[in-house]
Design an enzyme around this catalytic site. Structure first.
Site, PDB file in Angstrom:
ATOM      1  N   ASP A  46       0.870  -1.139  -0.049  1.00  0.00           N
ATOM      2  CA  ASP A  46       0.022   0.123  -0.066  1.00  0.00           C
ATOM      3  C   ASP A  46       0.885   1.184  -0.178  1.00  0.00           C
ATOM      4  O   ASP A  46       1.622   1.469   0.994  1.00  0.00           O
ATOM      5  CB  ASP A  46      -1.017  -0.079   1.272  1.00  0.00           C
TER       6      ASP A  46
ATOM      7  N   HIS B 209      -8.011   5.518   2.838  1.00  0.00           N
ATOM      8  CA  HIS B 209      -7.358   4.329   2.973  1.00  0.00           C
ATOM      9  C   HIS B 209      -8.140   3.680   1.800  1.00  0.00           C
ATOM     10  O   HIS B 209      -8.194   2.238   1.560  1.00  0.00           O
ATOM     11  CB  HIS B 209      -7.329   3.463   4.100  1.00  0.00           C
TER      12      HIS B 209
ATOM     13  N   ASP C  33      -4.394  -1.310  -1.814  1.00  0.00           N
ATOM     14  CA  ASP C  33      -3.198  -2.221  -2.006  1.00  0.00           C
ATOM     15  C   ASP C  33      -2.942  -2.625  -3.523  1.00  0.00           C
ATOM     16  O   ASP C  33      -3.994  -2.881  -4.191  1.00  0.00           O
ATOM     17  CB  ASP C  33      -3.386  -3.382  -1.042  1.00  0.00           C
TER      18      ASP C  33
ATOM     19  N   LYS D 293      -8.116  -4.661   3.721  1.00  0.00           N
ATOM     20  CA  LYS D 293      -8.592  -4.469   4.936  1.00  0.00           C
ATOM     21  C   LYS D 293      -8.995  -5.750   6.041  1.00  0.00           C
ATOM     22  O   LYS D 293      -9.653  -6.070   6.749  1.00  0.00           O
ATOM     23  CB  LYS D 293     -10.270  -3.854   5.074  1.00  0.00           C
TER      24      LYS D 293
ATOM     25  N   TYR E 193       5.786  -4.252  16.655  1.00  0.00           N
ATOM     26  CA  TYR E 193       4.702  -4.836  16.141  1.00  0.00           C
ATOM     27  C   TYR E 193       4.260  -3.848  15.138  1.00  0.00           C
ATOM     28  O   TYR E 193       3.616  -2.837  15.721  1.00  0.00           O
ATOM     29  CB  TYR E 193       3.523  -5.361  17.058  1.00  0.00           C
TER      30      TYR E 193
ATOM     31  N   LYS F 202      -1.038  -5.185  10.864  1.00  0.00           N
ATOM     32  CA  LYS F 202      -1.811  -6.157   9.831  1.00  0.00           C
ATOM     33  C   LYS F 202      -1.077  -5.757   8.432  1.00  0.00           C
ATOM     34  O   LYS F 202      -0.814  -4.606   8.075  1.00  0.00           O
ATOM     35  CB  LYS F 202      -3.215  -6.018   9.833  1.00  0.00           C
TER      36      LYS F 202
ATOM     37  N   ASP G 249      -2.508  -6.483   4.652  1.00  0.00           N
ATOM     38  CA  ASP G 249      -3.569  -6.963   3.808  1.00  0.00           C
ATOM     39  C   ASP G 249      -3.049  -7.780   2.873  1.00  0.00           C
ATOM     40  O   ASP G 249      -2.089  -7.502   1.850  1.00  0.00           O
ATOM     41  CB  ASP G 249      -4.117  -5.683   3.043  1.00  0.00           C
TER      42      ASP G 249
ATOM     43  N   GLN H 233      -6.698 -28.162  -9.385  1.00  0.00           N
ATOM     44  CA  GLN H 233      -7.102 -29.300 -10.381  1.00  0.00           C
ATOM     45  C   GLN H 233      -6.030 -30.342 -10.322  1.00  0.00           C
ATOM     46  O   GLN H 233      -4.931 -29.999  -9.653  1.00  0.00           O
ATOM     47  CB  GLN H 233      -7.386 -28.692 -11.747  1.00  0.00           C
ATOM     48  N   SER H 234      -6.246 -31.418 -10.898  1.00  0.00           N
ATOM     49  CA  SER H 234      -5.402 -32.801 -10.950  1.00  0.00           C
ATOM     50  C   SER H 234      -4.506 -32.926  -9.880  1.00  0.00           C
ATOM     51  O   SER H 234      -3.348 -32.593  -9.771  1.00  0.00           O
ATOM     52  CB  SER H 234      -4.475 -32.757 -12.262  1.00  0.00           C
TER      53      SER H 234
ATOM     54  N   ARG I 167      -9.589   1.096  10.618  1.00  0.00           N
ATOM     55  CA  ARG I 167      -8.315   1.266  11.371  1.00  0.00           C
ATOM     56  C   ARG I 167      -7.789  -0.129  11.692  1.00  0.00           C
ATOM     57  O   ARG I 167      -7.034  -0.235  12.657  1.00  0.00           O
ATOM     58  CB  ARG I 167      -8.607   2.239  12.833  1.00  0.00           C
TER      59      ARG I 167
ATOM     60  N   ASP J 119     -14.510   1.912   5.773  1.00  0.00           N
ATOM     61  CA  ASP J 119     -13.261   1.532   5.303  1.00  0.00           C
ATOM     62  C   ASP J 119     -13.428   0.058   5.227  1.00  0.00           C
ATOM     63  O   ASP J 119     -12.316  -0.626   4.965  1.00  0.00           O
ATOM     64  CB  ASP J 119     -11.841   1.914   6.109  1.00  0.00           C
TER      65      ASP J 119
HETATM   66  P1  13P Z   1      -5.180  -0.333   5.231  1.00  0.00           P
HETATM   67  O1  13P Z   1      -4.561  -1.336   5.963  1.00  0.00           O
HETATM   68  O2  13P Z   1      -5.680  -0.770   4.103  1.00  0.00           O
HETATM   69  O3  13P Z   1      -4.070   0.750   4.914  1.00  0.00           O
HETATM   70  O4  13P Z   1      -6.526   0.412   6.045  1.00  0.00           O
HETATM   71  C1  13P Z   1      -5.867   1.182   7.317  1.00  0.00           C
HETATM   72  C2  13P Z   1      -7.160   1.541   7.813  1.00  0.00           C
HETATM   73  O5  13P Z   1      -6.878   2.361   8.748  1.00  0.00           O
HETATM   74  C3  13P Z   1      -8.404   1.565   7.200  1.00  0.00           C
HETATM   75  O6  13P Z   1      -9.329   2.287   8.217  1.00  0.00           O
HETATM   76  P1  13P Z   2     -16.361 -30.200 -17.059  1.00  0.00           P
HETATM   77  O1  13P Z   2     -17.251 -31.410 -17.206  1.00  0.00           O
HETATM   78  O2  13P Z   2     -17.075 -28.973 -17.487  1.00  0.00           O
HETATM   79  O3  13P Z   2     -14.987 -30.422 -17.789  1.00  0.00           O
HETATM   80  O4  13P Z   2     -15.945 -30.137 -15.644  1.00  0.00           O
HETATM   81  C1  13P Z   2     -15.460 -31.069 -14.786  1.00  0.00           C
HETATM   82  C2  13P Z   2     -15.234 -30.822 -13.322  1.00  0.00           C
HETATM   83  O5  13P Z   2     -14.115 -31.684 -12.796  1.00  0.00           O
HETATM   84  C3  13P Z   2     -15.681 -29.901 -12.750  1.00  0.00           C
HETATM   85  O6  13P Z   2     -15.228 -29.652 -11.597  1.00  0.00           O
HETATM   86 MG    MG Z   3      -3.545   2.341   3.624  1.00  0.00          MG
HETATM   87 MG    MG Z   4      -5.069  -1.956   2.461  1.00  0.00          MG
HETATM   88 MG    MG Z   5      -4.246  -2.992   6.580  1.00  0.00          MG
END
Ligand code: 13P
Ligand code: 13P
Ligand code: MG
Ligand code: MG
Ligand code: MG
Length: 383
Positions: A11, A18, A52, A131, A227, A230, A232, A240-241, A264, A285
């Site tokens: 960010d 934000h 972000d 967030k 510390y 957080k 984000d 698959q497979s 916040r 937010d």
């Molecule tokens: P961000 O972690 O997305 O920057 O947001 C911080 C914040 O204070 C949101 O209210």
């Molecule tokens: P389809 O029959 O659309 O190929 O999908 C197979 C499948 O595994 C869906 O989870």
């Molecule tokens: Mg921010």
């Molecule tokens: Mg953010």
């Molecule tokens: Mg954050």
């Protein structure tokens, strides 16, 4: 001939407050990455979730590579210059250092990377959030890789039937532990249900130790002894497979769960799955957003994305999340809307307490209870 997928996010400023990383910043990042195609990276896709910026890159240099991390750092530095020119809010917020020193870990940006030999067909899902924090992935990763009511493949697919291995980080104690499901499912839940302390970092397929999922957990750790709160988060999941089908990877988000973050960084709220166009958190937010971009990796190139949560199939999840948001908002500054003190991103509560320090008067007759051992020390994590 291994391919690495690196998702590095930061960010570096919001329009306004934000809420959103504006196009100007994304364009700067795209220009920096475009220059590095063939030199450092094979391919890239730049997106945003709220304020972000997420750089999705492929290359052959492995995880934690100085050139790749340096490239991301340069992109964020250039974007920060523009953010500062425009006086965007929190310009340079996540660049904690003035100079790059080989790796973005511990420097502010978040990072999820995995290296693998490309399969005959290699579908991956890149998740980007705003967030909230990396523990937002504890619940959905458990559902994806350990809950047969979510992932039918755990029961039907012979290469998944032996289960998965979870790398869980104790972000307070700076330790990690590997737990194998299905045998150790209850022990796994005992840890990862505690967002104050434990975050899933990686998931491996037990049959052959193939990497299945990785989450950015950087800022949950105490960077430089402090510390810094957080981050984000972003995550990469292979599908698959022998791994969960794309629909099984997405299914946990059809029933929104509560995550820490929101206003916040100090409130519980629902995680709402949205398409790229709707990754624009503004109500209080938030509430917290998650986007899911599906790619087919083809000789290291990113084919896509398919904006997976834009699908109508997630409309009801969004409705439910908004109802959950209303219910939580009613509580205002009271728990359980408000996070416990240990999880608050930044707060003036310690300052309020400091101001009241001299006004607290001891409760008479309660010394005995203290001696009886009912002290905060019993919690173990607040030394
Ligand atoms: P961000 O972690 O997305 O920057 O947001 C911080 C914040 O204070 C949101 O209210
Ligand atoms: P389809 O029959 O659309 O190929 O999908 C197979 C499948 O595994 C869906 O989870
Ligand atoms: Mg921010
Ligand atoms: Mg953010
Ligand atoms: Mg954050």
């Amino acid at each position: 001939n291994k391919i690495t997928v690196s998702v590095i996010k930061a960010d570096v400023g919001g329009l306004c407050g934000h809420t959103l990383a504006p196009d100007e910043l994304l364009e700067v990042c795209e220009a920096v990455l475009e220059e590095a195609v063939d030199e450092v990276i094979l391919d890239y896709y730049v997106t945003r979730c709220g304020d972000d910026i997420d750089l999705i890159m492929t290359h052959k240099l492995g995880c934690d590579n100085e050139k790749v991390h340096g490239l991301a750092w340069r992109a964020f530095e250039e974007a920060t210059k523009v953010a500062k020119e425009l006086k965007l809010y929190g310009a340079g917020q996540d660049l904690l250092s003035d100079s790059f020193s080989g790796n973005v870990r511990g420097m502010g940006p978040g990072c999820a990377e995995m290296e693998f030999v490309e399969r005959k067909s290699e579908p991956i899902v890149v998740f980007c959030c705003d967030k909230t924090d990396p523990t937002a992935f504890n619940y959905p990763l458990y559902k994806m890789f350990a809950d047969p009511f979510n992932t039918a493949g755990l029961v039907f697919d012979p290469s998944m039937i032996s289960g998965f291995k979870f790398e869980v980080h104790d972000v307070v104690g700076h330790k990690k532990v590997f737990l194998e499901t299905p045998e150790e499912v209850y022990m796994l839940l005992a840890l990862i249900g505690d967002y104050e302390k434990y975050a899933i970092k990686r998931v491996y397929r037990r049959k052959d130790n193939e990497i299945a999922a990785v989450v950015s957990t950087e800022k949950l750790n105490y960077i430089a002894g402090e510390y810094v709160g957080k981050d984000d988060p972003v995550a990469i999941v292979r599908a698959q497979s022998g791994f969960p089908a794309v629909g099984e990877v997405l299914e946990p988000f059809a029933n929104p769960h509560f995550v820490p973050g929101w206003m916040r960084g100090s409130h519980w709220g629902p995680l709402m799955p949205v398409g790229e166009e709707d990754a624009t958190p503004t109500r209080f937010d938030g509430p917290a957003r998650i986007i899911a971009l599906g790619f087919q990796v083809c000789d290291g190139m990113l084919i896509g994305p398919n904006d997976l949560f834009a699908d109508k199939g997630f409309d009801k999840a969004r409705e439910k999340a908004l109802e959950m948001a209303d219910i939580m908002r009613r509580m205002g500054p009271f728990q359980p809307h408000r996070l416990p003190a240990t999880m608050m991103e930044y707060t003036t509560v310690p300052k309020v307490l400091k101001a009241l320090e001299d006004r607290f008067i001891p409760l008479e007759g309660l010394e005995l209870i203290e001696e009886g051992g009912i002290t905060r020390k019993d919690r173990g994590d607040v030394e």
